[in-house]
Design a protein around this motif. Sequence first.
Motif, PDB file in Angstrom:
ATOM      1  N   LYS A 121       0.815  -1.218   0.000  1.00 40.32           N
ATOM      2  CA  LYS A 121       0.000   0.000   0.000  1.00 40.32           C
ATOM      3  C   LYS A 121       0.849   1.268   0.000  1.00 40.32           C
ATOM      4  O   LYS A 121       0.691   2.132  -0.839  1.00 40.32           O
ATOM      5  N   CYS A 122       1.771   1.390   0.957  1.00 41.23           N
ATOM      6  CA  CYS A 122       2.563   2.626   1.034  1.00 41.23           C
ATOM      7  C   CYS A 122       3.870   2.536   0.262  1.00 41.23           C
ATOM      8  O   CYS A 122       4.480   3.559  -0.068  1.00 41.23           O
ATOM      9  N   SER A 123       4.333   1.312  -0.020  1.00 39.03           N
ATOM     10  CA  SER A 123       5.576   1.070  -0.778  1.00 39.03           C
ATOM     11  C   SER A 123       6.822   1.635  -0.097  1.00 39.03           C
ATOM     12  O   SER A 123       7.880   1.707  -0.705  1.00 39.03           O
ATOM     13  N   LYS A 174      -1.698   4.397   6.263  1.00 39.46           N
ATOM     14  CA  LYS A 174      -2.749   5.269   5.725  1.00 39.46           C
ATOM     15  C   LYS A 174      -2.245   6.707   5.588  1.00 39.46           C
ATOM     16  O   LYS A 174      -2.542   7.391   4.601  1.00 39.46           O
ATOM     17  N   VAL A 203       0.139   7.154   2.602  1.00 36.47           N
ATOM     18  CA  VAL A 203      -0.619   7.174   1.348  1.00 36.47           C
ATOM     19  C   VAL A 203      -1.362   8.506   1.201  1.00 36.47           C
ATOM     20  O   VAL A 203      -1.414   9.103   0.114  1.00 36.47           O
ATOM     21  N   LYS A 204      -1.888   9.002   2.310  1.00 33.74           N
ATOM     22  CA  LYS A 204      -2.679  10.229   2.283  1.00 33.74           C
ATOM     23  C   LYS A 204      -1.821  11.445   1.928  1.00 33.74           C
ATOM     24  O   LYS A 204      -2.212  12.266   1.080  1.00 33.74           O
ATOM     25  N   VAL A 205      -0.668  11.594   2.582  1.00 35.99           N
ATOM     26  CA  VAL A 205       0.146  12.793   2.356  1.00 35.99           C
ATOM     27  C   VAL A 205       0.983  12.685   1.089  1.00 35.99           C
ATOM     28  O   VAL A 205       1.548  13.670   0.612  1.00 35.99           O
ATOM     29  N   GLN A 206       1.092  11.456   0.540  1.00 42.92           N
ATOM     30  CA  GLN A 206       1.803  11.222  -0.722  1.00 42.92           C
ATOM     31  C   GLN A 206       3.262  11.704  -0.680  1.00 42.92           C
ATOM     32  O   GLN A 206       3.771  12.261  -1.638  1.00 42.92           O
ATOM     33  N   ARG A 207       3.886  11.489   0.451  1.00 37.94           N
ATOM     34  CA  ARG A 207       5.320  11.716   0.578  1.00 37.94           C
ATOM     35  C   ARG A 207       5.837  10.854   1.720  1.00 37.94           C
ATOM     36  O   ARG A 207       5.090  10.467   2.610  1.00 37.94           O
ATOM     37  N   ASN A 208       7.115  10.587   1.669  1.00 36.97           N
ATOM     38  CA  ASN A 208       7.710   9.706   2.667  1.00 36.97           C
ATOM     39  C   ASN A 208       8.221  10.509   3.865  1.00 36.97           C
ATOM     40  O   ASN A 208       9.171  11.279   3.731  1.00 36.97           O
ATOM     41  N   GLU A 213       0.160  16.123   9.737  1.00 30.80           N
ATOM     42  CA  GLU A 213      -0.277  15.527   8.477  1.00 30.80           C
ATOM     43  C   GLU A 213      -0.208  14.012   8.536  1.00 30.80           C
ATOM     44  O   GLU A 213      -1.011  13.316   7.924  1.00 30.80           O
ATOM     45  N   CYS A 214       0.782  13.496   9.297  1.00 20.03           N
ATOM     46  CA  CYS A 214       1.005  12.051   9.316  1.00 20.03           C
ATOM     47  C   CYS A 214       0.076  11.316  10.279  1.00 20.03           C
ATOM     48  O   CYS A 214      -0.296  10.174  10.029  1.00 20.03           O
TER      49      CYS A 214
END
Length: 484
Positions: free
Chosen positions: A96-98, A120, A123-128, A164-165
Amino acid sequence: MENQPTKEFEDILSQSKQTEAVQEDIILDEPKGALKKFCIKKTEYKGRGIYALETIQRGTSIWQALPFSAVVDDQNISNTCSSCFVNDKRMFKCSKCSLIHYCSKQCQIDDWQNHQEECKAIVKVQRNPPTFIRLASRILRKRKVDVTLSQMETFAQLAMVVKECVGRDELLPAVDMLTLFCRLTSNGFSVLDAEMQSIGVGIYPNVSLLNHSCWPNCIVVFEGLKMNVRSIRKIEIGEEVTISYTDLFLTGEERRKELHERYFFTCRCELCEKYKSVSEVDPRSALRCTNTSCANPVDQPSTFDKDEEYVVSCNCGKVSTFDMAALDDSLEKARSLFKKGSELSASEPENALTYLHQAFLIQQSLLYFANHELVMTHRALFDCDSKLHKWDEALQHAECLERVYNAVFPEYHPDTALQIYRVAKILLYTNQLEKAVTKLRKALKISEVTCGHRHKLTRVIETSLKNSEAEIAIAVLDKVLDRD
Protein backbone atom coordinates in the motif's frame (compact mmCIF):
# COMPACT_ATOMS: atom_id res chain seq x y z
CA MET A 1 57.58 4.71 22.98
CA GLU A 2 54.11 4.86 21.45
CA ASN A 3 51.46 6.64 23.47
CA GLN A 4 48.95 4.10 24.84
CA PRO A 5 46.13 5.78 26.75
CA THR A 6 44.58 2.44 27.74
CA LYS A 7 47.50 1.75 30.11
CA GLU A 8 47.73 5.31 31.35
CA PHE A 9 44.10 5.28 32.52
CA GLU A 10 44.61 2.78 35.34
CA ASP A 11 45.18 5.48 37.98
CA ILE A 12 42.41 7.67 36.58
CA LEU A 13 39.95 4.80 36.50
CA SER A 14 40.71 3.88 40.09
CA GLN A 15 40.04 7.49 41.07
CA SER A 16 36.83 7.58 39.04
CA LYS A 17 35.47 4.66 41.06
CA GLN A 18 34.99 7.05 43.95
CA THR A 19 31.35 7.99 43.60
CA GLU A 20 30.40 11.63 43.03
CA ALA A 21 29.06 13.64 45.94
CA VAL A 22 25.55 12.30 46.34
CA GLN A 23 22.70 14.53 47.41
CA GLU A 24 20.35 13.47 50.17
CA ASP A 25 17.47 12.87 47.76
CA ILE A 26 18.71 9.44 46.63
CA ILE A 27 16.16 7.56 44.58
CA LEU A 28 16.13 3.98 45.81
CA ASP A 29 14.23 2.47 42.90
CA GLU A 30 15.88 -0.31 40.92
CA PRO A 31 15.94 0.25 37.15
CA LYS A 32 13.56 -2.01 35.24
CA GLY A 33 15.05 -4.69 32.99
CA ALA A 34 18.42 -4.77 34.75
CA LEU A 35 20.02 -8.21 35.19
CA LYS A 36 22.23 -7.07 38.07
CA LYS A 37 21.62 -5.11 41.26
CA PHE A 38 21.64 -1.35 40.73
CA CYS A 39 20.10 1.72 42.26
CA ILE A 40 19.21 5.09 40.84
CA LYS A 41 21.01 7.99 42.51
CA LYS A 42 20.79 11.70 42.01
CA THR A 43 24.22 13.32 42.01
CA GLU A 44 25.44 16.88 42.18
CA TYR A 45 26.84 17.05 38.67
CA LYS A 46 24.94 14.57 36.49
CA GLY A 47 21.46 14.34 37.92
CA ARG A 48 20.10 10.81 37.95
CA GLY A 49 22.39 7.90 37.18
CA ILE A 50 22.73 4.15 37.63
CA TYR A 51 25.12 2.83 40.30
CA ALA A 52 26.23 -0.75 40.95
CA LEU A 53 25.13 -2.45 44.17
CA GLU A 54 27.35 -5.45 43.46
CA THR A 55 30.68 -6.12 41.78
CA ILE A 56 30.27 -6.75 38.06
CA GLN A 57 32.92 -8.64 36.13
CA ARG A 58 34.04 -7.71 32.65
CA GLY A 59 31.99 -9.30 29.87
CA THR A 60 28.72 -9.43 31.85
CA SER A 61 25.34 -8.75 30.28
CA ILE A 62 23.88 -6.34 32.82
CA TRP A 63 20.78 -5.04 31.08
CA GLN A 64 18.52 -6.13 28.25
CA ALA A 65 15.62 -4.14 26.87
CA LEU A 66 13.18 -3.89 23.98
CA PRO A 67 12.21 -0.44 22.69
CA PHE A 68 9.09 1.47 23.54
CA SER A 69 9.12 2.38 19.86
CA ALA A 70 11.65 2.12 17.01
CA VAL A 71 11.89 2.73 13.27
CA VAL A 72 14.38 1.88 10.55
CA ASP A 73 16.20 4.98 9.34
CA ASP A 74 15.79 6.51 5.89
CA GLN A 75 19.08 5.11 4.55
CA ASN A 76 18.18 1.50 5.38
CA ILE A 77 14.41 1.47 5.01
CA SER A 78 14.48 -0.65 1.82
CA ASN A 79 17.02 -3.23 3.03
CA THR A 80 16.03 -3.68 6.69
CA CYS A 81 12.94 -5.28 8.15
CA SER A 82 10.83 -2.69 9.99
CA SER A 83 9.63 -5.36 12.42
CA CYS A 84 12.69 -7.41 13.49
CA PHE A 85 15.42 -5.13 12.06
CA VAL A 86 17.13 -7.99 10.23
CA ASN A 87 19.05 -6.69 7.22
CA ASP A 88 20.63 -9.80 5.73
CA LYS A 89 17.58 -11.22 3.99
CA ARG A 90 15.58 -10.37 0.88
CA MET A 91 12.95 -7.73 1.67
CA PHE A 92 9.52 -7.05 0.24
CA LYS A 93 7.69 -3.76 0.56
CA CYS A 94 4.26 -2.94 1.89
CA SER A 95 1.93 -3.08 -1.11
CA LYS A 96 0.00 0.00 0.00
CA CYS A 97 2.56 2.63 1.03
CA SER A 98 5.58 1.07 -0.78
CA LEU A 99 7.86 2.57 1.89
CA ILE A 100 8.08 0.09 4.75
CA HIS A 101 9.84 -3.24 4.09
CA TYR A 102 9.71 -6.65 5.78
CA CYS A 103 11.68 -9.88 5.67
CA SER A 104 8.61 -12.13 5.99
CA LYS A 105 4.84 -12.15 6.10
CA GLN A 106 4.98 -12.93 9.80
CA CYS A 107 7.02 -9.79 10.48
CA GLN A 108 4.50 -7.76 8.50
CA ILE A 109 1.69 -9.21 10.63
CA ASP A 110 3.62 -8.54 13.84
CA ASP A 111 4.19 -4.90 12.85
CA TRP A 112 0.71 -4.21 11.51
CA GLN A 113 -0.53 -2.69 14.76
CA ASN A 114 2.25 -0.09 14.48
CA HIS A 115 2.10 0.36 10.73
CA GLN A 116 -1.64 0.31 10.05
CA GLU A 117 -2.37 3.99 10.70
CA GLU A 118 1.13 4.99 9.60
CA CYS A 119 0.48 3.33 6.24
CA LYS A 120 -2.75 5.27 5.72
CA ALA A 121 -1.00 8.53 6.57
CA ILE A 122 1.87 7.91 4.15
CA VAL A 123 -0.62 7.17 1.35
CA LYS A 124 -2.68 10.23 2.28
CA VAL A 125 0.15 12.79 2.36
CA GLN A 126 1.80 11.22 -0.72
CA ARG A 127 5.32 11.72 0.58
CA ASN A 128 7.71 9.71 2.67
CA PRO A 129 8.07 11.10 6.20
CA PRO A 130 11.68 11.09 7.46
CA THR A 131 13.00 8.93 10.30
CA PHE A 132 12.34 11.43 13.08
CA ILE A 133 8.73 12.04 12.00
CA ARG A 134 7.96 8.33 11.70
CA LEU A 135 9.30 7.70 15.20
CA ALA A 136 7.38 10.63 16.69
CA SER A 137 4.21 9.47 14.95
CA ARG A 138 4.49 5.94 16.32
CA ILE A 139 5.06 7.23 19.84
CA LEU A 140 2.06 9.55 19.63
CA ARG A 141 -0.17 6.69 18.61
CA LYS A 142 0.79 4.76 21.71
CA ARG A 143 -0.53 7.70 23.75
CA LYS A 144 1.84 7.04 26.65
CA VAL A 145 4.29 9.87 26.37
CA ASP A 146 5.92 10.74 29.73
CA VAL A 147 6.17 14.52 29.87
CA THR A 148 8.90 15.82 32.19
CA LEU A 149 11.33 17.87 30.09
CA SER A 150 11.08 21.64 29.73
CA GLN A 151 10.77 23.42 26.39
CA MET A 152 14.11 23.98 24.70
CA GLU A 153 13.39 25.27 21.23
CA THR A 154 10.57 25.56 18.74
CA PHE A 155 9.69 22.49 16.67
CA ALA A 156 6.68 24.09 15.01
CA GLN A 157 7.55 22.99 11.48
CA LEU A 158 8.08 19.41 12.57
CA ALA A 159 4.78 19.48 14.45
CA MET A 160 2.96 20.49 11.25
CA VAL A 161 4.46 17.52 9.39
CA VAL A 162 3.52 15.17 12.22
CA LYS A 163 0.00 16.57 12.13
CA GLU A 164 -0.28 15.53 8.48
CA CYS A 165 1.00 12.05 9.32
CA VAL A 166 -1.06 11.23 12.40
CA GLY A 167 -4.05 13.55 12.30
CA ARG A 168 -5.29 16.22 14.71
CA ASP A 169 -6.89 13.77 17.17
CA GLU A 170 -3.58 12.06 17.95
CA LEU A 171 -1.57 15.22 18.56
CA LEU A 172 -0.55 16.32 22.03
CA PRO A 173 -0.91 19.89 23.30
CA ALA A 174 1.73 22.23 21.91
CA VAL A 175 3.86 22.24 25.08
CA ASP A 176 3.83 18.45 25.25
CA MET A 177 4.72 18.19 21.55
CA LEU A 178 7.82 20.26 22.24
CA THR A 179 8.63 17.97 25.15
CA LEU A 180 8.28 14.91 22.94
CA PHE A 181 10.62 16.31 20.30
CA CYS A 182 13.20 17.17 22.95
CA ARG A 183 12.99 13.66 24.33
CA LEU A 184 13.50 12.14 20.89
CA THR A 185 16.50 14.36 20.26
CA SER A 186 18.24 13.57 23.52
CA ASN A 187 17.05 10.09 24.49
CA GLY A 188 16.93 8.20 21.21
CA PHE A 189 19.38 5.33 20.66
CA SER A 190 20.84 4.38 17.30
CA VAL A 191 19.98 0.74 16.63
CA LEU A 192 23.11 -0.99 15.27
CA ASP A 193 23.58 -4.01 13.05
CA ALA A 194 26.25 -6.71 13.49
CA GLU A 195 28.88 -4.44 11.92
CA MET A 196 28.06 -1.65 14.40
CA GLN A 197 26.45 0.49 11.70
CA SER A 198 23.31 2.46 12.51
CA ILE A 199 20.19 1.09 10.83
CA GLY A 200 17.50 2.83 12.86
CA VAL A 201 16.56 4.71 15.99
CA GLY A 202 14.62 3.60 19.04
CA ILE A 203 13.41 4.82 22.41
CA TYR A 204 14.59 2.68 25.34
CA PRO A 205 13.23 4.67 28.32
CA ASN A 206 14.84 2.82 31.23
CA VAL A 207 18.25 2.47 29.61
CA SER A 208 18.21 6.22 28.99
CA LEU A 209 19.06 6.60 32.66
CA LEU A 210 22.62 5.49 31.89
CA ASN A 211 24.88 8.54 31.81
CA HIS A 212 27.64 9.26 29.33
CA SER A 213 31.40 8.88 29.68
CA CYS A 214 34.02 9.20 26.94
CA TRP A 215 35.77 6.36 28.76
CA PRO A 216 32.76 4.13 29.56
CA ASN A 217 32.68 0.90 31.55
CA CYS A 218 29.83 -0.52 29.43
CA ILE A 219 28.84 -0.65 25.79
CA VAL A 220 25.55 -1.15 23.99
CA VAL A 221 25.09 -3.84 21.34
CA PHE A 222 21.95 -5.08 19.60
CA GLU A 223 20.43 -8.38 18.58
CA GLY A 224 17.76 -7.18 16.19
CA LEU A 225 15.77 -4.71 18.30
CA LYS A 226 16.86 -6.10 21.67
CA MET A 227 19.40 -3.86 23.35
CA ASN A 228 22.11 -5.52 25.40
CA VAL A 229 24.22 -3.46 27.81
CA ARG A 230 27.51 -5.25 28.58
CA SER A 231 30.38 -4.42 30.91
CA ILE A 232 33.78 -3.98 29.24
CA ARG A 233 35.75 -3.80 32.47
CA LYS A 234 35.22 -4.67 36.12
CA ILE A 235 32.69 -2.39 37.86
CA GLU A 236 33.04 -1.99 41.60
CA ILE A 237 30.25 -1.55 44.16
CA GLY A 238 29.21 2.10 44.23
CA GLU A 239 30.66 2.87 40.80
CA GLU A 240 28.45 4.56 38.22
CA VAL A 241 27.53 2.53 35.15
CA THR A 242 28.25 4.53 31.99
CA ILE A 243 28.05 4.22 28.22
CA SER A 244 29.31 6.51 25.46
CA TYR A 245 26.88 8.75 23.58
CA THR A 246 29.44 9.80 20.96
CA ASP A 247 32.21 8.62 18.63
CA LEU A 248 35.33 7.95 20.70
CA PHE A 249 37.51 8.80 17.70
CA LEU A 250 36.47 12.45 17.90
CA THR A 251 38.74 14.95 19.60
CA GLY A 252 37.78 16.16 23.07
CA GLU A 253 36.63 19.50 21.69
CA GLU A 254 34.46 17.82 19.04
CA ARG A 255 32.98 15.37 21.55
CA ARG A 256 32.09 18.09 24.03
CA LYS A 257 30.56 20.24 21.29
CA GLU A 258 28.38 17.38 20.05
CA LEU A 259 27.31 16.40 23.55
CA HIS A 260 26.41 19.97 24.46
CA GLU A 261 24.44 20.58 21.26
CA ARG A 262 22.53 17.31 21.33
CA TYR A 263 22.28 16.42 25.00
CA PHE A 264 22.68 19.83 26.65
CA PHE A 265 25.53 19.04 29.05
CA THR A 266 29.27 19.67 29.27
CA CYS A 267 31.23 16.44 29.63
CA ARG A 268 33.58 16.22 32.60
CA CYS A 269 34.45 12.53 32.41
CA GLU A 270 37.90 11.16 33.24
CA LEU A 271 39.00 11.17 29.60
CA CYS A 272 38.05 14.81 29.08
CA GLU A 273 39.63 15.82 32.39
CA LYS A 274 42.81 13.88 31.61
CA TYR A 275 43.57 15.87 28.48
CA LYS A 276 42.91 19.21 30.15
CA SER A 277 46.23 18.68 31.92
CA VAL A 278 49.15 20.53 30.32
CA SER A 279 51.25 17.38 30.74
CA GLU A 280 48.90 15.19 28.71
CA VAL A 281 48.47 15.20 24.93
CA ASP A 282 45.26 14.00 23.29
CA PRO A 283 46.40 11.64 20.49
CA ARG A 284 43.20 12.39 18.56
CA SER A 285 44.28 15.99 17.89
CA ALA A 286 48.08 15.71 18.15
CA LEU A 287 50.88 16.58 15.79
CA ARG A 288 53.75 14.28 14.95
CA CYS A 289 57.08 14.90 16.72
CA THR A 290 59.74 16.14 14.29
CA ASN A 291 62.15 13.59 15.73
CA THR A 292 61.64 10.83 13.13
CA SER A 293 62.62 8.09 15.59
CA CYS A 294 60.07 9.28 18.18
CA ALA A 295 56.56 7.84 18.40
CA ASN A 296 55.15 10.35 20.89
CA PRO A 297 52.42 12.91 20.13
CA VAL A 298 52.88 16.65 20.56
CA ASP A 299 50.15 19.22 21.13
CA GLN A 300 48.67 21.20 18.27
CA PRO A 301 48.56 24.98 18.84
CA SER A 302 45.28 26.12 20.37
CA THR A 303 45.10 28.99 17.85
CA PHE A 304 46.82 29.56 14.52
CA ASP A 305 48.62 32.89 14.30
CA LYS A 306 50.22 32.81 10.88
CA ASP A 307 52.73 35.50 11.82
CA GLU A 308 54.32 33.36 14.52
CA GLU A 309 56.26 30.15 14.91
CA TYR A 310 54.93 27.35 17.09
CA VAL A 311 57.48 25.82 19.45
CA VAL A 312 56.56 22.70 21.40
CA SER A 313 58.55 20.22 23.49
CA CYS A 314 58.13 16.46 23.26
CA ASN A 315 58.68 13.86 25.98
CA CYS A 316 61.61 12.56 23.96
CA GLY A 317 63.40 15.86 24.61
CA LYS A 318 63.03 17.16 21.07
CA VAL A 319 61.91 20.77 20.71
CA SER A 320 59.87 21.03 17.50
CA THR A 321 59.39 24.31 15.67
CA PHE A 322 56.55 24.71 13.19
CA ASP A 323 55.94 27.58 10.80
CA MET A 324 52.33 28.42 11.68
CA ALA A 325 51.39 29.72 8.25
CA ALA A 326 52.85 26.68 6.48
CA LEU A 327 51.26 24.27 8.98
CA ASP A 328 47.84 25.86 8.63
CA ASP A 329 48.05 25.98 4.81
CA SER A 330 49.15 22.32 4.61
CA LEU A 331 46.36 21.06 6.86
CA GLU A 332 43.75 23.11 5.00
CA LYS A 333 45.02 21.74 1.69
CA ALA A 334 44.75 18.20 3.06
CA ARG A 335 41.19 18.86 4.23
CA SER A 336 40.24 20.15 0.78
CA LEU A 337 41.77 17.09 -0.91
CA PHE A 338 40.02 14.79 1.54
CA LYS A 339 36.69 16.45 0.85
CA LYS A 340 37.09 16.03 -2.92
CA GLY A 341 38.10 12.40 -2.51
CA SER A 342 35.19 11.67 -0.17
CA GLU A 343 32.70 13.15 -2.64
CA LEU A 344 34.01 10.85 -5.39
CA SER A 345 34.46 7.69 -3.31
CA ALA A 346 31.03 6.20 -4.02
CA SER A 347 30.86 6.84 -7.77
CA GLU A 348 34.52 7.12 -8.84
CA PRO A 349 36.71 5.28 -6.31
CA GLU A 350 39.74 5.26 -8.61
CA ASN A 351 39.69 9.06 -8.99
CA ALA A 352 38.91 9.42 -5.30
CA LEU A 353 42.12 7.58 -4.44
CA THR A 354 44.17 10.27 -6.17
CA TYR A 355 42.83 13.02 -3.92
CA LEU A 356 42.77 10.91 -0.77
CA HIS A 357 46.35 9.73 -1.23
CA GLN A 358 47.57 13.30 -1.65
CA ALA A 359 45.76 14.28 1.55
CA PHE A 360 47.25 11.25 3.29
CA LEU A 361 50.84 12.16 2.35
CA ILE A 362 50.42 15.67 3.78
CA GLN A 363 48.75 14.47 6.97
CA GLN A 364 51.18 11.62 7.55
CA SER A 365 54.11 14.02 7.56
CA LEU A 366 52.49 16.34 10.13
CA LEU A 367 49.93 14.49 12.23
CA TYR A 368 50.24 11.87 14.93
CA PHE A 369 49.09 8.42 13.78
CA ALA A 370 45.93 8.55 15.95
CA ASN A 371 44.95 12.09 14.90
CA HIS A 372 41.25 12.13 13.99
CA GLU A 373 41.82 13.72 10.56
CA LEU A 374 44.42 11.13 9.59
CA VAL A 375 42.15 8.35 10.85
CA MET A 376 39.31 9.57 8.62
CA THR A 377 41.64 9.52 5.61
CA HIS A 378 42.77 5.97 6.46
CA ARG A 379 39.13 4.91 6.57
CA ALA A 380 38.33 6.51 3.21
CA LEU A 381 41.41 4.96 1.58
CA PHE A 382 40.56 1.55 3.02
CA ASP A 383 37.03 1.75 1.61
CA CYS A 384 38.20 2.76 -1.86
CA ASP A 385 41.00 0.18 -1.99
CA SER A 386 38.56 -2.53 -0.87
CA LYS A 387 36.05 -1.57 -3.57
CA LEU A 388 38.82 -1.81 -6.18
CA HIS A 389 40.19 -5.06 -4.68
CA LYS A 390 43.57 -3.47 -4.02
CA TRP A 391 44.13 -5.76 -1.08
CA ASP A 392 47.77 -4.94 -0.30
CA GLU A 393 46.95 -1.23 0.01
CA ALA A 394 43.72 -1.93 1.89
CA LEU A 395 45.62 -4.14 4.34
CA GLN A 396 48.09 -1.36 5.13
CA HIS A 397 45.30 1.04 6.03
CA ALA A 398 43.36 -1.61 7.96
CA GLU A 399 46.42 -2.41 10.07
CA CYS A 400 47.02 1.29 10.73
CA LEU A 401 43.42 1.63 11.90
CA GLU A 402 43.80 -1.41 14.16
CA ARG A 403 46.79 0.29 15.76
CA VAL A 404 44.69 3.40 16.36
CA TYR A 405 41.84 1.42 17.94
CA ASN A 406 44.31 -0.26 20.28
CA ALA A 407 45.74 3.13 21.29
CA VAL A 408 42.63 5.25 21.86
CA PHE A 409 39.76 2.84 22.63
CA PRO A 410 39.14 0.85 25.82
CA GLU A 411 40.90 -2.52 25.82
CA TYR A 412 37.63 -4.29 25.04
CA HIS A 413 35.35 -2.62 22.50
CA PRO A 414 33.20 -4.14 19.70
CA ASP A 415 34.55 -1.67 17.13
CA THR A 416 38.07 -2.95 17.85
CA ALA A 417 36.96 -6.54 17.33
CA LEU A 418 35.32 -5.54 14.06
CA GLN A 419 38.43 -3.72 12.84
CA ILE A 420 40.69 -6.69 13.65
CA TYR A 421 38.22 -8.92 11.81
CA ARG A 422 38.54 -6.65 8.76
CA VAL A 423 42.29 -7.13 8.86
CA ALA A 424 41.82 -10.90 9.14
CA LYS A 425 39.48 -10.99 6.13
CA ILE A 426 42.05 -9.30 3.92
CA LEU A 427 44.71 -11.70 5.16
CA LEU A 428 42.39 -14.53 4.14
CA TYR A 429 41.79 -12.95 0.73
CA THR A 430 45.56 -12.81 0.21
CA ASN A 431 46.05 -16.40 1.48
CA GLN A 432 47.96 -15.45 4.65
CA LEU A 433 46.17 -18.05 6.74
CA GLU A 434 48.39 -18.22 9.81
CA LYS A 435 48.41 -14.43 10.26
CA ALA A 436 44.64 -14.42 9.73
CA VAL A 437 44.11 -17.04 12.44
CA THR A 438 46.13 -14.95 14.92
CA LYS A 439 43.94 -11.93 14.19
CA LEU A 440 40.72 -13.94 14.32
CA ARG A 441 41.59 -15.30 17.76
CA LYS A 442 42.24 -11.79 19.01
CA ALA A 443 39.00 -10.49 17.49
CA LEU A 444 37.01 -13.39 18.95
CA LYS A 445 38.39 -12.80 22.45
CA ILE A 446 37.24 -9.17 22.35
CA SER A 447 33.88 -9.92 20.72
CA GLU A 448 32.99 -12.58 23.29
CA VAL A 449 33.41 -9.97 26.02
CA THR A 450 31.77 -7.02 24.29
CA CYS A 451 29.02 -8.72 22.29
CA GLY A 452 28.54 -12.11 23.91
CA HIS A 453 28.67 -15.61 22.43
CA ARG A 454 25.27 -15.40 20.72
CA HIS A 455 25.82 -12.10 18.90
CA LYS A 456 26.08 -12.33 15.11
CA LEU A 457 29.53 -10.69 14.99
CA THR A 458 30.90 -13.24 17.46
CA ARG A 459 29.41 -16.14 15.52
CA VAL A 460 30.77 -14.86 12.21
CA ILE A 461 34.29 -14.45 13.63
CA GLU A 462 34.13 -17.86 15.31
CA THR A 463 33.02 -19.58 12.09
CA SER A 464 35.77 -17.88 10.11
CA LEU A 465 38.33 -18.96 12.72
CA LYS A 466 37.20 -22.59 12.69
CA ASN A 467 37.24 -22.72 8.89
CA SER A 468 40.70 -21.15 8.75
CA GLU A 469 42.10 -23.50 11.39
CA ALA A 470 40.64 -26.45 9.50
CA GLU A 471 42.21 -25.23 6.26
CA ILE A 472 45.61 -24.94 7.93
CA ALA A 473 45.25 -28.43 9.42
CA ILE A 474 44.38 -29.87 6.01
CA ALA A 475 47.39 -28.13 4.45
CA VAL A 476 49.68 -29.56 7.14
CA LEU A 477 48.23 -33.03 6.65
CA ASP A 478 48.72 -32.79 2.88
CA LYS A 479 52.39 -31.93 3.40
CA VAL A 480 52.83 -34.93 5.70
CA LEU A 481 51.18 -37.23 3.19
CA ASP A 482 53.31 -35.84 0.37
CA ARG A 483 56.52 -36.58 2.34
CA ASP A 484 55.33 -40.14 2.97
